[in-house]
Design a protein around this motif. Structure first.
Motif, PDB file in Angstrom:
ATOM      1  N   UNK A   1     -32.097 -42.013 -51.862  1.00 53.05           N
ATOM      2  CA  UNK A   1     -33.350 -41.894 -51.114  1.00 53.05           C
ATOM      3  C   UNK A   1     -34.542 -41.778 -52.040  1.00 53.05           C
ATOM      4  N   UNK A   2     -34.369 -41.068 -53.170  1.00 50.46           N
ATOM      5  CA  UNK A   2     -35.479 -40.903 -54.109  1.00 50.46           C
ATOM      6  C   UNK A   2     -35.824 -42.243 -54.755  1.00 50.46           C
ATOM      7  N   UNK A   3     -34.801 -43.067 -55.019  1.00 54.29           N
ATOM      8  CA  UNK A   3     -35.084 -44.408 -55.550  1.00 54.29           C
ATOM      9  C   UNK A   3     -35.803 -45.264 -54.502  1.00 54.29           C
ATOM     10  N   UNK A   4     -35.423 -45.088 -53.233  1.00 52.10           N
ATOM     11  CA  UNK A   4     -36.148 -45.780 -52.161  1.00 52.10           C
ATOM     12  C   UNK A   4     -37.618 -45.360 -52.185  1.00 52.10           C
ATOM     13  N   UNK A   5     -37.838 -44.068 -52.464  1.00 55.24           N
ATOM     14  CA  UNK A   5     -39.209 -43.566 -52.491  1.00 55.24           C
ATOM     15  C   UNK A   5     -39.982 -44.125 -53.691  1.00 55.24           C
TER      16      UNK A   5
ATOM     17  N   UNK B   1     -44.974 -49.281 -52.956  1.00 54.17           N
ATOM     18  CA  UNK B   1     -45.462 -50.577 -52.437  1.00 54.17           C
ATOM     19  C   UNK B   1     -46.008 -51.470 -53.541  1.00 54.17           C
ATOM     20  N   UNK B   2     -47.204 -52.039 -53.314  1.00 46.26           N
ATOM     21  CA  UNK B   2     -47.687 -53.056 -54.261  1.00 46.26           C
ATOM     22  C   UNK B   2     -48.065 -52.460 -55.608  1.00 46.26           C
ATOM     23  N   UNK B   3     -48.116 -51.122 -55.671  1.00 51.45           N
ATOM     24  CA  UNK B   3     -48.398 -50.500 -56.972  1.00 51.45           C
ATOM     25  C   UNK B   3     -47.265 -50.741 -57.965  1.00 51.45           C
ATOM     26  N   UNK B   4     -46.116 -51.205 -57.442  1.00 50.14           N
ATOM     27  CA  UNK B   4     -45.007 -51.500 -58.348  1.00 50.14           C
ATOM     28  C   UNK B   4     -45.402 -52.639 -59.298  1.00 50.14           C
ATOM     29  N   UNK B   5     -46.330 -53.501 -58.867  1.00 48.47           N
ATOM     30  CA  UNK B   5     -46.832 -54.562 -59.754  1.00 48.47           C
ATOM     31  C   UNK B   5     -47.651 -53.959 -60.893  1.00 48.47           C
ATOM     32  N   UNK B   6     -48.460 -52.926 -60.546  1.00 46.57           N
ATOM     33  CA  UNK B   6     -49.195 -52.203 -61.597  1.00 46.57           C
ATOM     34  C   UNK B   6     -48.221 -51.518 -62.545  1.00 46.57           C
ATOM     35  N   UNK B   7     -47.158 -50.955 -61.935  1.00 52.53           N
ATOM     36  CA  UNK B   7     -46.200 -50.187 -62.742  1.00 52.53           C
ATOM     37  C   UNK B   7     -45.531 -51.082 -63.783  1.00 52.53           C
ATOM     38  N   UNK B   8     -45.156 -52.308 -63.388  1.00 53.71           N
ATOM     39  CA  UNK B   8     -44.485 -53.152 -64.388  1.00 53.71           C
ATOM     40  C   UNK B   8     -45.474 -53.714 -65.408  1.00 53.71           C
ATOM     41  N   UNK B   9     -46.788 -53.618 -65.103  1.00 51.93           N
ATOM     42  CA  UNK B   9     -47.779 -53.905 -66.150  1.00 51.93           C
ATOM     43  C   UNK B   9     -47.800 -52.783 -67.173  1.00 51.93           C
ATOM     44  N   UNK B  10     -47.601 -51.547 -66.670  1.00 48.16           N
ATOM     45  CA  UNK B  10     -47.715 -50.360 -67.523  1.00 48.16           C
ATOM     46  C   UNK B  10     -46.449 -50.098 -68.324  1.00 48.16           C
ATOM     47  N   UNK B  11     -45.286 -50.376 -67.729  1.00 48.97           N
ATOM     48  CA  UNK B  11     -44.033 -49.950 -68.355  1.00 48.97           C
ATOM     49  C   UNK B  11     -42.977 -51.049 -68.291  1.00 48.97           C
ATOM     50  N   UNK B  12     -41.950 -50.891 -69.109  1.00 44.64           N
ATOM     51  CA  UNK B  12     -40.725 -51.671 -68.966  1.00 44.64           C
ATOM     52  C   UNK B  12     -39.638 -50.744 -68.451  1.00 44.64           C
TER      53      UNK B  12
ATOM     54  N   UNK C   1     -30.936 -48.378 -61.963  1.00 48.61           N
ATOM     55  CA  UNK C   1     -30.396 -49.220 -60.897  1.00 48.61           C
ATOM     56  C   UNK C   1     -31.394 -50.287 -60.463  1.00 48.61           C
ATOM     57  N   UNK C   2     -32.676 -50.107 -60.827  1.00 51.34           N
ATOM     58  CA  UNK C   2     -33.692 -51.064 -60.386  1.00 51.34           C
ATOM     59  C   UNK C   2     -33.501 -52.407 -61.085  1.00 51.34           C
ATOM     60  N   UNK C   3     -33.191 -52.394 -62.404  1.00 54.32           N
ATOM     61  CA  UNK C   3     -32.926 -53.660 -63.106  1.00 54.32           C
ATOM     62  C   UNK C   3     -31.426 -53.831 -63.430  1.00 54.32           C
ATOM     63  N   UNK C   4     -30.621 -52.835 -63.012  1.00 59.77           N
ATOM     64  CA  UNK C   4     -29.171 -52.889 -63.176  1.00 59.77           C
ATOM     65  C   UNK C   4     -28.735 -52.876 -64.650  1.00 59.77           C
ATOM     66  N   UNK C   5     -29.593 -52.363 -65.546  1.00 60.77           N
ATOM     67  CA  UNK C   5     -29.158 -52.169 -66.933  1.00 60.77           C
ATOM     68  C   UNK C   5     -28.217 -50.975 -66.975  1.00 60.77           C
ATOM     69  N   UNK C   6     -27.009 -51.180 -67.548  1.00 65.72           N
ATOM     70  CA  UNK C   6     -26.006 -50.106 -67.526  1.00 65.72           C
ATOM     71  C   UNK C   6     -26.139 -49.168 -68.725  1.00 65.72           C
ATOM     72  N   UNK C   7     -26.749 -49.662 -69.811  1.00 60.56           N
ATOM     73  CA  UNK C   7     -26.827 -48.840 -71.021  1.00 60.56           C
ATOM     74  C   UNK C   7     -28.250 -48.805 -71.549  1.00 60.56           C
ATOM     75  N   UNK C   8     -28.582 -47.711 -72.233  1.00 61.39           N
ATOM     76  CA  UNK C   8     -29.899 -47.610 -72.843  1.00 61.39           C
ATOM     77  C   UNK C   8     -30.045 -48.674 -73.926  1.00 61.39           C
TER      78      UNK C   8
END
Lengths: 239, 182
Positions: free
Chosen positions: B17-21, B26-37, B42-49
């Motif tokens: 549920x927290x990941x859903x949150x 919303x559209x700020x996720x576009x800003x977020x991927x400008x700011x960070x990688x 689970x969002x990009x399914x990378x299993x290891x650091x």
């Protein structure tokens, strides 16, 4: 007895009637002193110590201490705020407070105090105590997981309802809210309309079949911190 | 590799549920991927650091040994570790088993429950399964946690404002209406 008493709270002059407590005088002056066990309709009890202030440098419960001429009261200081925060945190870890499904959430005074103090997580380890739930009464639920031992129900039953439904048993960490009957709540003469049911600050005593009737966003503490009503009344009078 | 700060997220004993949150910004996720990688998440399914992360967001508390290992790995790889949601902060719904002995919980789930079919009465015991802990632990009782975002789930605004403050080296000061325990 028309004389009034003059003292100060955080440097602000306050007038009190003889016999008024510091808390009552502060409320009347529009100064909010955080409290949990104190209730306007009930005799002071001094259980929670959240309202602790310093009177002439000495810690006192504002709900039990009568106002006196010339007192210098400190309330909203970093030291006392920290003390109150820690009390609230201790209350959270020593019970089982699951806000996410509690019917009282949004209207709960313990939760509202934590919001007011901006508590994001308690600094003490959770105790996860074993507490009993008493669902025997047809109209009232008693969930001791959420009890904060404020004694509001104990006092309201005696002082407002003319009954004696609730009492404490045990001492210290084992102190528990109990019912004055052979076995359980259903065996008492508690009525769902009793004031003892209303005064619970947390979700320990709840009316059955009333849960979640107020939607999120319209509950008592959704938008305004607890105590805002007292502070607003004070501001309106130009205090 | 870009020079953007990296964020890792994980869900331990939580319901996602927290990941859903997080997605609910919303559209700020576009800003977020400008700011960070995003790193392990689970969002990009990378299993290891893949490297050092600026911020780790942890959903859920610790109910088994795998949760503890993942949490310790997050602590090792993240500069700032944030507990997101009630389960990470106080154990949440899974912690309701903390008042019941583990044996009773296992018996109810795998032997005696009304819908259980288990004639041999064997409890799950494969070496591939992580061992269940004696009780559910909040994250800050296992590793040092730097910030806590309250809520079940936390409002998207609480997550967004905390991330923006941390990424800009500002103090995290959420407005009254955003701090909620439910």
């Amino acid at each position: 007895m028309s004389e009034t008493i003059g003292f100060t709270i955080d440097g602000r002059p306050v007038r009190a009637r003889p016999g008024q407590t510091i808390l009552e005088a502060a409320d009347a002056a529009g100064i909010y002193i955080p409290r949990l066990c104190a209730h306007r309709e009930l005799h002071p009890f001094g259980a929670c110590r959240v309202c602790t202030v310093k009177v002439n440098g000495r810690p006192q419960a504002a709900c039990t201490m009568p106002a006196a001429e010339g007192m210098v009261v400190e309330s909203n200081t970093p030291e006392l705020t920290e003390h109150r925060r820690r009390l609230i945190e201790m209350l959270f870890v020593e019970g089982n407070h699951y806000c996410m499904f509690c019917e009282k959430s949004g209207n709960c005074e313990l939760q509202a105090l934590a919001y007011r103090f901006g508590i994001t997580a308690p600094r003490y380890p959770y105790l996860f105590p074993n507490r009993d739930v008493d669902a025997s009464h047809p109209d009232v639920l008693l969930d001791r997981n959420r009890c904060v031992l404020c004694a509001r129900c104990v006092r309201a039953s005696q002082q407002l309802d003319g009954k004696n439904v609730f009492q404490f048993v045990g001492r210290g960490a084992n102190k528990t809210l109990w019912v004055n009957a052979e076995r359980e709540l259903a065996d008492t003469n508690l009525d769902v309309r009793d004031r003892a049911v209303d005064v619970c600050p947390v979700g320990c005593i709840l009316r059955k079949r009333q849960g979640y009737t107020i939607p999120i966003g319209r509950r008592r503490y959704d938008h305004e911190p607890i105590g805002s009503d007292i502070e607003r009344a004070g501001a309106a009078r130009g205090a | 590799m870009s020079s953007k700060p990296r964020i890792a997220t994980c869900s331990l004993a939580g319901c996602f549920g927290c990941h859903m949150s997080i997605l609910d910004i919303d559209e700020r996720i576009l800003q977020l991927i400008e700011l960070v990688d995003f790193d392990k998440s689970p969002i990009d399914d990378l299993k290891h650091f893949t490297g050092r992360c600026a911020i780790g967001l942890v959903e859920g508390g610790c109910c088994n040994e795998e949760n503890v290992h993942v949490l310790q790995e997050f602590r090792r790889h993240c500069d700032i570790l944030v507990s997101v949601g009630e389960c990470a902060i106080c154990g949440g719904i899974p912690a309701m088993r903390n008042n019941i002995p583990l044996k009773e919980c296992m018996d109810e789930a795998y032997r005696n429950g009304p819908t259980v079919y288990n004639p041999s009465g064997v409890l799950p015991n494969d070496t591939a399964l992580p061992l269940v802990l004696d009780r559910v632990y909040p994250c800050h009782e296992v590793v040092k946690i730097d910030y806590h975002i309250q809520g079940c789930p936390p409002p998207a605004d609480a997550i967004w404002q905390t991330l923006v403050a941390l990424l800009n080296n500002r103090p995290v000061e959420l407005p009254y209406e955003v701090l909620k325990y439910d």
